[in-house]
Scaffold this motif. Structure first.
Motif, PDB file in Angstrom:
ATOM      1  N   SER A  95       0.836  -1.207   0.000  1.00  0.00           N
ATOM      2  CA  SER A  95       0.000   0.000   0.000  1.00  0.00           C
ATOM      3  C   SER A  95       0.874   1.261   0.000  1.00  0.00           C
ATOM      4  N   GLY A  96       2.150   1.102  -0.300  1.00  0.00           N
ATOM      5  CA  GLY A  96       3.050   2.257  -0.310  1.00  0.00           C
ATOM      6  C   GLY A  96       3.302   2.758   1.103  1.00  0.00           C
ATOM      7  N   SER A  97       3.470   1.823   2.037  1.00  0.00           N
ATOM      8  CA  SER A  97       3.657   2.178   3.444  1.00  0.00           C
ATOM      9  C   SER A  97       5.150   2.123   3.797  1.00  0.00           C
ATOM     10  N   ILE A  98       5.640   3.179   4.433  1.00  0.00           N
ATOM     11  CA  ILE A  98       7.051   3.170   4.874  1.00  0.00           C
ATOM     12  C   ILE A  98       7.286   1.979   5.798  1.00  0.00           C
ATOM     13  N   LYS A  99       6.337   1.798   6.723  1.00  0.00           N
ATOM     14  CA  LYS A  99       6.511   0.755   7.747  1.00  0.00           C
ATOM     15  C   LYS A  99       6.620  -0.639   7.120  1.00  0.00           C
ATOM     16  N   TRP A 100       5.747  -0.918   6.146  1.00  0.00           N
ATOM     17  CA  TRP A 100       5.635  -2.285   5.616  1.00  0.00           C
ATOM     18  C   TRP A 100       6.405  -2.516   4.323  1.00  0.00           C
ATOM     19  N   ASP A 101       6.596  -1.462   3.542  1.00  0.00           N
ATOM     20  CA  ASP A 101       7.146  -1.673   2.198  1.00  0.00           C
ATOM     21  C   ASP A 101       8.604  -1.256   2.040  1.00  0.00           C
ATOM     22  N   ARG A 102       9.141  -0.556   3.058  1.00  0.00           N
ATOM     23  CA  ARG A 102      10.532  -0.125   2.880  1.00  0.00           C
ATOM     24  C   ARG A 102      11.459  -1.332   2.857  1.00  0.00           C
ATOM     25  N   ARG A 103      11.221  -2.273   3.769  1.00  0.00           N
ATOM     26  CA  ARG A 103      12.021  -3.506   3.768  1.00  0.00           C
ATOM     27  C   ARG A 103      11.054  -4.683   3.893  1.00  0.00           C
ATOM     28  N   PRO A 104      10.444  -5.068   2.778  1.00  0.00           N
ATOM     29  CA  PRO A 104       9.360  -6.060   2.835  1.00  0.00           C
ATOM     30  C   PRO A 104       9.789  -7.429   3.335  1.00  0.00           C
ATOM     31  N   GLU A 105      11.096  -7.646   3.406  1.00  0.00           N
ATOM     32  CA  GLU A 105      11.562  -8.957   3.908  1.00  0.00           C
ATOM     33  C   GLU A 105      11.463  -9.027   5.435  1.00  0.00           C
ATOM     34  N   LEU A 106      11.192  -7.883   6.086  1.00  0.00           N
ATOM     35  CA  LEU A 106      11.152  -7.874   7.559  1.00  0.00           C
ATOM     36  C   LEU A 106       9.726  -7.691   8.079  1.00  0.00           C
ATOM     37  N   ASP A 107       9.477  -8.236   9.276  1.00  0.00           N
ATOM     38  CA  ASP A 107       8.182  -8.083   9.942  1.00  0.00           C
ATOM     39  C   ASP A 107       8.260  -6.788  10.764  1.00  0.00           C
ATOM     40  N   PRO A 108       7.434  -5.758  10.452  1.00  0.00           N
ATOM     41  CA  PRO A 108       7.685  -4.430  11.012  1.00  0.00           C
ATOM     42  C   PRO A 108       7.001  -4.099  12.349  1.00  0.00           C
ATOM     43  N   PHE A 109       7.823  -3.731  13.324  1.00  0.00           N
ATOM     44  CA  PHE A 109       7.337  -3.201  14.610  1.00  0.00           C
ATOM     45  C   PHE A 109       8.132  -1.931  14.932  1.00  0.00           C
ATOM     46  N   TRP A 110       8.426  -1.180  13.878  1.00  0.00           N
ATOM     47  CA  TRP A 110       9.325  -0.027  14.083  1.00  0.00           C
ATOM     48  C   TRP A 110       8.561   1.284  14.037  1.00  0.00           C
ATOM     49  N   VAL A 111       8.679   2.057  12.953  1.00  0.00           N
ATOM     50  CA  VAL A 111       8.226   3.454  12.879  1.00  0.00           C
ATOM     51  C   VAL A 111       6.859   3.680  13.549  1.00  0.00           C
ATOM     52  N   ALA A 112       6.670   4.906  14.080  1.00  0.00           N
ATOM     53  CA  ALA A 112       5.470   5.203  14.867  1.00  0.00           C
ATOM     54  C   ALA A 112       4.245   5.468  14.005  1.00  0.00           C
ATOM     55  N   ASP A 113       3.743   4.431  13.345  1.00  0.00           N
ATOM     56  CA  ASP A 113       2.352   4.483  12.908  1.00  0.00           C
ATOM     57  C   ASP A 113       1.691   3.161  13.251  1.00  0.00           C
ATOM     58  N   MET A 114       0.377   3.198  13.336  1.00  0.00           N
ATOM     59  CA  MET A 114      -0.352   2.031  13.851  1.00  0.00           C
ATOM     60  C   MET A 114      -0.993   1.261  12.689  1.00  0.00           C
ATOM     61  N   ASP A 115      -1.227  -0.022  12.913  1.00  0.00           N
ATOM     62  CA  ASP A 115      -1.835  -0.856  11.859  1.00  0.00           C
ATOM     63  C   ASP A 115      -3.357  -0.886  12.001  1.00  0.00           C
ATOM     64  N   PHE A 116      -3.943   0.271  12.311  1.00  0.00           N
ATOM     65  CA  PHE A 116      -5.396   0.351  12.494  1.00  0.00           C
ATOM     66  C   PHE A 116      -6.000   1.288  11.456  1.00  0.00           C
ATOM     67  N   VAL A 117      -7.235   0.987  11.065  1.00  0.00           N
ATOM     68  CA  VAL A 117      -7.989   1.886  10.189  1.00  0.00           C
ATOM     69  C   VAL A 117      -8.382   3.115  11.019  1.00  0.00           C
ATOM     70  N   SER A 118      -8.294   4.285  10.406  1.00  0.00           N
ATOM     71  CA  SER A 118      -8.636   5.533  11.106  1.00  0.00           C
ATOM     72  C   SER A 118     -10.145   5.588  11.391  1.00  0.00           C
ATOM     73  N   PRO A 119     -10.577   6.491  12.275  1.00  0.00           N
ATOM     74  CA  PRO A 119     -12.005   6.568  12.593  1.00  0.00           C
ATOM     75  C   PRO A 119     -12.850   6.828  11.336  1.00  0.00           C
TER      76      PRO A 119
END
Ligand SMILES: Cc1ncc(COP(=O)(O)O)c(C=O)c1O
Length: 378
Positions: A12-36
């Motif tokens: 989805s063009g996400s820094i958290k998920w797509d910058r290094r797709p070989e890794l499982d991401p728990f880094w940068v400060a955004d959440m994996d939740f849909v906004s309100p």
């Protein structure tokens, strides 16, 4: 809202998920939740207008900020005191460039969100970093070292409250003491409050914004806030500064020069909806994050012997100390052994620590922790 839903973000063009797709991401400060939902609806509605030219703050955002600042922070702010921005980090840089000359100093306390360590460079100035101290079971300021190291070269103090990555929600006494320190040494106090709506137990200790300081301590104050972390809309790009003193405000705005783009026309509407209609969602989020925080804290304390974790009063980011377990550079060890991406504490000024983002479904938190444990050799 079902915060347990696992949403595929990869691709989805996400820094958290797509910058290094070989890794499982728990880094940068955004959440994996849909906004309100009201935020998504407001963006859709603005988008359906079809014309997306340059934006200026519309009436709705002014109303939303006025009512948010009044109800959440119990302050009345004139509209002219608000400077709208496309993000909070550029504001840190503007503050450094506006008030600090080459060779002078920006004072910060570490460990802290890593741009704090580098914005002085934008002003060709130096960073004066004073480590936080652990005292009476929590992280606080090293008042003695602050007094010992501040000098006439020091021009601004950048405060991170709530503190990323230490998870502190500083008390009114601590904030007043910081402001008195700044006043004594004639420093501009820049208070980054981006995580202020992520205080996890607000009924135990409400957030105390620097906006609430007594008038004599607000003379050289810049407060920075945003809906981006709380409502998970960081990718929209919106933040705002509140600067009461017109001279400080003028200088801050003048430092923009031609360096900043106009603000995204959708972002104003997203921010308006977040502040006007996001509260029920935020309450559910806080309850969910409390559970995640407790899981992470209990896991580290019971399953990762000799590692330590502070009790997070705020944020969804936990800093885990592996020094007593003899583990050097844990982020690298975790990446190599488990293909999990956590932040390296060294970037925040805390080597041999790692930062774990638990702003995600509970099942993912457990999955991440279960991978990290054997990766660290436990
Ligand atoms: C303390 C702090 N300030 C600022 C930011 C980023 O702000 P922005 O994305 O608006 O530049 C973050 C993001 O994690 C943060 O933790």
């Amino acid at each position: 809202m079902n915060f347990d839903s696992i949403i595929t973000r990869r691709g989805s063009g996400s820094i958290k998920w797509d910058r290094r797709p070989e890794l499982d991401p728990f880094w940068v400060a955004d959440m994996d939740f849909v906004s309100p939902q009201p935020v998504l609806d407001a963006i859709q509605q603005r988008l359906s207008h079809g014309v997306l030219g340059y934006a200026q703050p519309h009436e709705g955002i002014a109303e939303a900020l006025d009512s948010y600042l009044g109800s959440r922070h119990e302050v009345k702010v004139d509209e002219e005191q608000i400077v709208h921005l496309g993000g909070l980090v550029p504001a840190l840089s503007l503050a450094a460039r506006a008030f600090v000359k080459p060779g002078e100093e920006v004072m910060i306390c570490t460990p802290v969100y890593y741009p704090f360590l580098h914005v002085a460079g934008d002003a060709k100035a130096e960073t004066l970093a004073i480590p936080h101290v652990f005292s009476d079971g929590r992280w606080t300021f090293d008042w003695e070292q602050m007094e010992a190291q501040v000098s006439s070269k020091t021009k601004i103090f950048i405060l991170c409250n709530p503190q990323n990555p230490l998870g502190r929600n500083f008390t009114p006494d601590e904030i007043i003491k910081v402001a008195e320190f700044c006043q004594r040494h004639d420093l501009v106090l820049v208070s980054d409050e981006i995580h202020c709506d992520l205080v996890l137990n607000e009924d135990e200790q409400a957030f105390y914004s620097a906006l609430k300081l007594p008038e004599n301590l607000r003379e050289k104050l810049i407060v920075l806030q945003a809906p981006s972390k709380t409502y998970n809309i960081a990718g929209m790009g919106y933040a705002f500064a509140i600067i009461e003193n017109p001279t400080i405000r003028r200088k801050f705005c003048a430092a923009r020069g031609h360096t900043l783009a106009e603000i995204n026309c959708l972002a104003f509407y997203a921010a308006e909806a977040a502040y006007k209609h996001g509260e029920p969602w935020r309450q559910e989020l806080l309850a969910y994050l409390r559970k995640n925080r407790d899981t992470v804290t209990d896991f580290v304390r019971s399953e990762l012997p000799a590692c330590s974790i502070p009790f997070n009063e705020a944020t969804y980011l936990a800093l885990i100390d592996t020094r007593a377990a003899g583990i050097k550079n844990p982020a690298k060890v975790i990446e190599e052994n488990a293909q999990v991406w956590v932040n390296d504490g060294a970037a925040f000024g805390a080597p041999d620590h790692f930062r774990f983002n638990y702003g995600c479904p509970h099942a993912r938190v457990l999955e991440g922790l279960e991978k990290i444990k054997p990766a660290l050799g436990f």
